[in-house]
Design a protein around this motif. Structure first.
Motif, short mmCIF file in Angstrom:
data_model
loop_
_atom_site.label_atom_id
_atom_site.label_comp_id
_atom_site.label_asym_id
_atom_site.label_seq_id
_atom_site.Cartn_x
_atom_site.Cartn_y
_atom_site.Cartn_z
N GLU A 13 31.09 -17.12 -13.45
CA GLU A 13 30.53 -15.36 -13.57
C GLU A 13 28.95 -15.80 -14.57
OE1 GLU A 13 32.89 -12.38 -12.46
OE2 GLU A 13 33.96 -13.48 -13.97
N VAL A 14 27.99 -15.10 -13.87
CA VAL A 14 26.81 -15.28 -14.80
C VAL A 14 26.35 -13.76 -15.55
CG1 VAL A 14 24.43 -15.99 -15.50
CG2 VAL A 14 25.93 -17.85 -14.72
N ASP A 15 26.69 -13.12 -15.97
CA ASP A 15 25.74 -12.03 -16.62
C ASP A 15 24.21 -11.92 -16.08
OD1 ASP A 15 28.47 -11.20 -18.25
OD2 ASP A 15 27.23 -11.41 -20.27
N TYR A 16 24.68 -10.84 -14.98
CA TYR A 16 23.29 -10.44 -14.71
C TYR A 16 21.83 -10.70 -14.79
CZ TYR A 16 19.12 -7.94 -11.46
OH TYR A 16 18.57 -7.78 -11.00
N GLN A 17 21.97 -10.27 -16.66
CA GLN A 17 20.58 -10.05 -17.49
C GLN A 17 20.64 -11.93 -18.07
OE1 GLN A 17 23.89 -8.07 -18.47
NE2 GLN A 17 24.73 -9.40 -20.78
N ASP A 18 21.81 -12.53 -18.15
CA ASP A 18 21.52 -13.99 -18.14
C ASP A 18 20.49 -14.64 -16.93
OD1 ASP A 18 21.86 -13.62 -20.78
OD2 ASP A 18 23.96 -13.95 -20.40
N TRP A 19 20.87 -14.27 -15.27
CA TRP A 19 20.04 -14.83 -14.81
C TRP A 19 18.98 -14.75 -14.76
CZ3 TRP A 19 22.35 -11.55 -9.84
CH2 TRP A 19 23.37 -11.88 -9.50
N GLY B 295 17.19 -18.47 0.99
CA GLY B 295 15.56 -18.06 0.37
C GLY B 295 14.69 -18.27 -0.15
N PHE B 296 14.95 -19.71 -0.86
CA PHE B 296 13.98 -20.05 -1.74
C PHE B 296 13.02 -21.21 -0.90
CE2 PHE B 296 18.28 -20.12 -4.15
CZ PHE B 296 17.74 -19.28 -5.27
N LEU B 297 11.55 -21.43 -1.90
CA LEU B 297 11.10 -21.76 -1.00
C LEU B 297 10.44 -23.25 -1.98
CD1 LEU B 297 8.51 -19.24 -1.20
CD2 LEU B 297 9.66 -20.36 0.83
N PRO B 298 10.33 -24.51 -1.37
CA PRO B 298 10.21 -25.68 -2.21
C PRO B 298 8.88 -25.47 -3.47
CG PRO B 298 9.29 -26.44 -0.15
CD PRO B 298 9.54 -24.66 -0.02
N ARG B 299 9.64 -24.77 -4.90
CA ARG B 299 7.94 -24.93 -5.56
C ARG B 299 8.76 -24.62 -7.29
NH1 ARG B 299 7.69 -19.14 -3.86
NH2 ARG B 299 7.45 -18.52 -6.57
N ALA B 300 8.55 -25.70 -8.23
CA ALA B 300 8.93 -26.16 -9.06
C ALA B 300 9.55 -24.50 -9.87
CB ALA B 300 7.64 -26.47 -9.62
N ASP B 301 8.54 -23.65 -9.85
CA ASP B 301 9.38 -21.82 -11.11
C ASP B 301 11.18 -21.65 -9.63
OD1 ASP B 301 8.33 -21.38 -8.69
OD2 ASP B 301 7.99 -19.49 -8.56
N GLN B 302 11.08 -22.47 -8.69
CA GLN B 302 11.94 -21.92 -8.19
C GLN B 302 13.14 -22.88 -8.26
OE1 GLN B 302 11.67 -19.92 -4.16
NE2 GLN B 302 10.89 -18.58 -5.18
N ALA B 303 12.65 -23.95 -8.49
CA ALA B 303 13.67 -25.01 -8.61
C ALA B 303 14.45 -24.84 -10.19
CB ALA B 303 12.77 -26.36 -8.33
N ARG B 304 13.26 -25.13 -11.12
CA ARG B 304 13.94 -24.77 -12.53
C ARG B 304 14.59 -23.91 -12.81
NH1 ARG B 304 8.40 -25.95 -13.73
NH2 ARG B 304 7.69 -24.30 -13.15
N ALA B 305 14.49 -22.85 -11.80
CA ALA B 305 14.63 -21.19 -12.40
C ALA B 305 16.44 -21.53 -11.58
CB ALA B 305 14.77 -20.23 -11.36
N GLU C 53 14.44 -15.24 -13.49
CA GLU C 53 13.61 -14.44 -12.85
C GLU C 53 13.58 -14.71 -11.64
OE1 GLU C 53 12.58 -10.64 -11.28
OE2 GLU C 53 13.66 -10.10 -13.40
N ALA C 54 13.32 -15.35 -11.34
CA ALA C 54 13.31 -16.54 -9.59
C ALA C 54 14.29 -16.41 -9.23
CB ALA C 54 12.21 -18.01 -10.07
#
Length: 116
Positions: free
Chosen positions: A92-98, A67-77, A100-101
């Motif tokens: 595993e990565v803690d949810y609070q460390d995910w 569900g990603f779009l080819p956008r720089a903010d999503q690429a960085r996330a 936002e994007a």
């Protein structure tokens, strides 16, 4: 083939009229960390959730996201999450460390391959 202790970030190149290729190019332009190996793959079979990516490393759980779009903010996330994944002993990565994007983009958590 990935190097030992390297996380593989696979981007579907054929997603939604090749927008997957555009996402791949944006991620590559961000210069992934040394522990992240980027690869493109023709079709990850999650067309309903394009653009899709996979993150995996030997002995760790893997993730299939979409569900990603080819956008720089999503690429960085995606890359930020990949770095945290790589630094984790289990994947595993803690949810609070995910970032936002990246929230809401997870399709599947894949168990690590165990010797059989």
């Amino acid at each position: 083939m990935s190097k030992p202790d390297t996380s593989m970030l696979t981007i579907c190149l054929t997603c939604r009229d090749n927008s997957g290729q555009a996402l791949h190019d944006l991620i590559a332009a961000e210069n992934p960390d040394d522990g992240i190996q980027l690869e493109g793959y023709d079709c990850l079979w999650s067309c309903a959730a394009a653009c899709s990516v996979q993150l995996k490393e030997t002995g760790k759980i893997g993730y299939h996201m979409g569900g990603f779009l080819p956008r720089a903010d999503q690429a960085r996330a995606i890359l930020e999450f990949a770095g945290k994944y790589h630094a984790s002993a289990t994947g595993e990565v803690d949810y609070q460390d995910w970032p936002e994007a990246i929230r809401g983009h997870f399709i599947a958590r894949i168990p690590p391959l165990q010797s059989f």
